[in-house]
Design a protein around this motif. Structure first.
Motif, PDB file in Angstrom:
ATOM      1  N   ILE A 145     -41.623  -3.532  17.321  1.00  9.46           N
ATOM      2  CA  ILE A 145     -42.505  -2.824  16.393  1.00  9.46           C
ATOM      3  C   ILE A 145     -42.223  -1.329  16.425  1.00  9.46           C
ATOM      4  CG2 ILE A 145     -44.909  -2.226  15.927  1.00  9.46           C
ATOM      5  CD1 ILE A 145     -45.666  -5.022  16.993  1.00  9.46           C
ATOM      6  N   LEU A 146     -42.049  -0.776  17.608  1.00  7.32           N
ATOM      7  CA  LEU A 146     -41.769   0.664  17.727  1.00  7.32           C
ATOM      8  C   LEU A 146     -40.435   1.021  17.088  1.00  7.32           C
ATOM      9  CD1 LEU A 146     -43.008   1.454  21.348  1.00  7.32           C
ATOM     10  CD2 LEU A 146     -43.924   2.398  19.222  1.00  7.32           C
ATOM     11  N   ARG A 147     -39.436   0.177  17.285  1.00  5.35           N
ATOM     12  CA  ARG A 147     -38.101   0.487  16.755  1.00  5.35           C
ATOM     13  C   ARG A 147     -38.061   0.475  15.227  1.00  5.35           C
ATOM     14  NH1 ARG A 147     -36.565  -2.296  21.435  1.00  5.35           N
ATOM     15  NH2 ARG A 147     -36.481  -4.320  20.364  1.00  5.35           N
ATOM     16  N   GLU A 148     -39.011  -0.204  14.592  1.00  7.21           N
ATOM     17  CA  GLU A 148     -39.051  -0.226  13.130  1.00  7.21           C
ATOM     18  C   GLU A 148     -39.741   1.008  12.545  1.00  7.21           C
ATOM     19  OE1 GLU A 148     -37.527  -2.001  11.066  1.00  7.21           O
ATOM     20  OE2 GLU A 148     -36.762  -3.543  12.401  1.00  7.21           O
ATOM     21  N   GLY A 149     -40.180   1.922  13.405  1.00 12.57           N
ATOM     22  CA  GLY A 149     -40.722   3.194  12.914  1.00 12.57           C
ATOM     23  C   GLY A 149     -42.176   3.142  12.509  1.00 12.57           C
ATOM     24  N   VAL A 150     -42.979   2.392  13.249  1.00 14.34           N
ATOM     25  CA  VAL A 150     -44.360   2.165  12.855  1.00 14.34           C
ATOM     26  C   VAL A 150     -45.283   3.352  13.098  1.00 14.34           C
ATOM     27  CG1 VAL A 150     -45.188   1.220  15.063  1.00 14.34           C
ATOM     28  CG2 VAL A 150     -46.189   0.422  12.921  1.00 14.34           C
ATOM     29  N   MET A 151     -44.909   4.243  14.048  1.00 15.89           N
ATOM     30  CA  MET A 151     -45.874   5.224  14.533  1.00 15.89           C
ATOM     31  C   MET A 151     -46.437   6.180  13.481  1.00 15.89           C
ATOM     32  SD  MET A 151     -46.585   4.412  17.545  1.00 15.89           S
ATOM     33  CE  MET A 151     -47.556   5.829  17.975  1.00 15.89           C
ATOM     34  N   PRO A 152     -45.631   6.775  12.616  1.00 22.78           N
ATOM     35  CA  PRO A 152     -46.226   7.702  11.635  1.00 22.78           C
ATOM     36  C   PRO A 152     -47.278   7.025  10.749  1.00 22.78           C
ATOM     37  CG  PRO A 152     -43.855   8.021  11.759  1.00 22.78           C
ATOM     38  CD  PRO A 152     -44.148   6.794  12.560  1.00 22.78           C
ATOM     39  N   GLY A 153     -46.940   5.877  10.191  1.00 19.69           N
ATOM     40  CA  GLY A 153     -47.887   5.172   9.339  1.00 19.69           C
ATOM     41  C   GLY A 153     -49.107   4.695  10.098  1.00 19.69           C
ATOM     42  N   LEU A 154     -48.890   4.230  11.312  1.00 21.45           N
ATOM     43  CA  LEU A 154     -49.995   3.725  12.121  1.00 21.45           C
ATOM     44  C   LEU A 154     -50.958   4.846  12.494  1.00 21.45           C
ATOM     45  CD1 LEU A 154     -51.087   1.168  13.443  1.00 21.45           C
ATOM     46  CD2 LEU A 154     -49.721   1.687  15.463  1.00 21.45           C
TER      47      LEU A 154
END
Length: 327
Positions: free
Chosen positions: A247-256
């Motif tokens: 999940i982290l590798r798919e770039g979730v943090m900004p949107g989350l």
């Protein structure tokens, strides 16, 4: 007028039956309830099997009007064998207005709890899963198909059938191919969240699933973002060790982080819970002499180690999130 409709349906020729079916659709709800007691469902279902598209269309409309708002009629219609006839229509019909009517009719019939097991025992679920991904199907027909699957999957024992039919993959395809802020994306994500709630392993192994959900969090409507976060939360809660890094590798943090600050109330709660799962928050306890910016930097260092970099414009969101986590 009710007597003429009944007599024409039971004893009239095909032309008289067509006229009666049209008139039936125009009757008041109270009038329709009265004529439904006169065994008119059988001739209407017989008309449904006609090779003439006009006959099929008017009988569908009449049956739909009988079912609308009447649990008793919904049960009667299903017991009389309507579902199998609708399956045949959806498999062979090319006229879109008839397909849309059939999908709307199934949606109404599936809203009755007493019908759900009987409907699920047919090949309907597999057929609907195939149809919702069909390019030529109208958006409204897809919405009705997804809503029918949602109605059926409210019974936990039906969820395995929905999963086995390939629904998770089909729903991800719908979300991926349509406008993420559309009602179609919202409904597809809502059903997928419900499936994952009962069967969190159902999207495991589907290539690109996490990427599609991350894009939904970034680009979707508030409701779509909420459901996408809920899906990822279910997946991560089920197997944190396996799914956290993916999940982290798919770039979730900004949107989350964005959802955690300005999403729906439920979306905010789930986003914050997912953030806790994605990071070991025990390392972020704020000490008396430790400034908030140091906590932010600490979080960003860990995220960087996972291969995820948050742009500077997200710094304020991170700060606000840490403030909320520490209260």
């Amino acid at each position: 007028m009710e007597e003429i409709v009944v007599e024409s349906l039971l004893r009239g020729n095909r032309e008289a039956q067509i006229e009666a079916a049209v008139e039936l659709s125009n009757l008041s709800r109270k009038q329709r309830q009265k004529v439904a007691e006169r065994d008119i469902i059988s001739p209407l279902l017989s008309m449904l099997q006609s090779q003439d598209s006009i006959t099929t269309e008017v009988s569908l409309s009449a049956l739909l009007s009988l079912a609308f708002g009447s649990e008793r009629n919904k049960v009667r219609i299903v017991k009389a064998g309507a579902v199998q006839m609708l399956l045949e229509i959806l498999q062979t019909e090319t006229k879109m207005v008839i397909v849309e009517l059939a999908m709307a009719f199934l949606l109404i019939l599936s809203s009755c709890n007493r019908n759900k097991i009987k409907i699920a025992s047919t090949r309907l679920i597999q057929l609907l899963v195939g149809l919702i991904g069909h390019d030529q199907l109208t958006v409204q027909a897809k919405l009705d198909g997804i809503a029918t699957l949602h109605n059926l999957s409210t019974l936990q024992q039906i969820v395995p059938l929905v999963v086995a039919s390939g629904a998770p993959y089909a729903l991800l395809q719908v979300i991926n191919s349509c406008d993420k802020s559309s009602e179609l994306a919202e409904k597809a994500a809502s059903l997928l969240e419900n499936i994952v709630h009962h069967s969190p392993e159902s999207i495991s192994g589907i290539t690109g699933a996490i990427e599609v959900l991350v894009e939904a969090i970034e680009e979707g409507s508030a409701q779509c973002k909420e459901h996408a976060v809920g899906i990822l939360l279910g997946v991560c809660s089920f197997d944190r060790e396996t799914n956290r890094g993916m999940i982290l590798r798919e770039g979730v943090m900004p949107g989350l982080l964005q959802v955690s600050v300005d999403g729906t109330r439920r979306g905010k709660e789930m986003a914050r819970e997912l953030l806790l799962l994605l990071r070991d928050c025990s390392g972020y306890v704020i000490k008396d002499k430790q400034s908030k910016i140091e906590i932010v930097e600490q979080i960003m260092r860990e995220i960087d180690q996972e291969g995820e970099r948050i742009p500077g414009t997200m710094l304020k969101l991170v700060e606000e999130m840490i403030s909320k986590l520490s209260t």
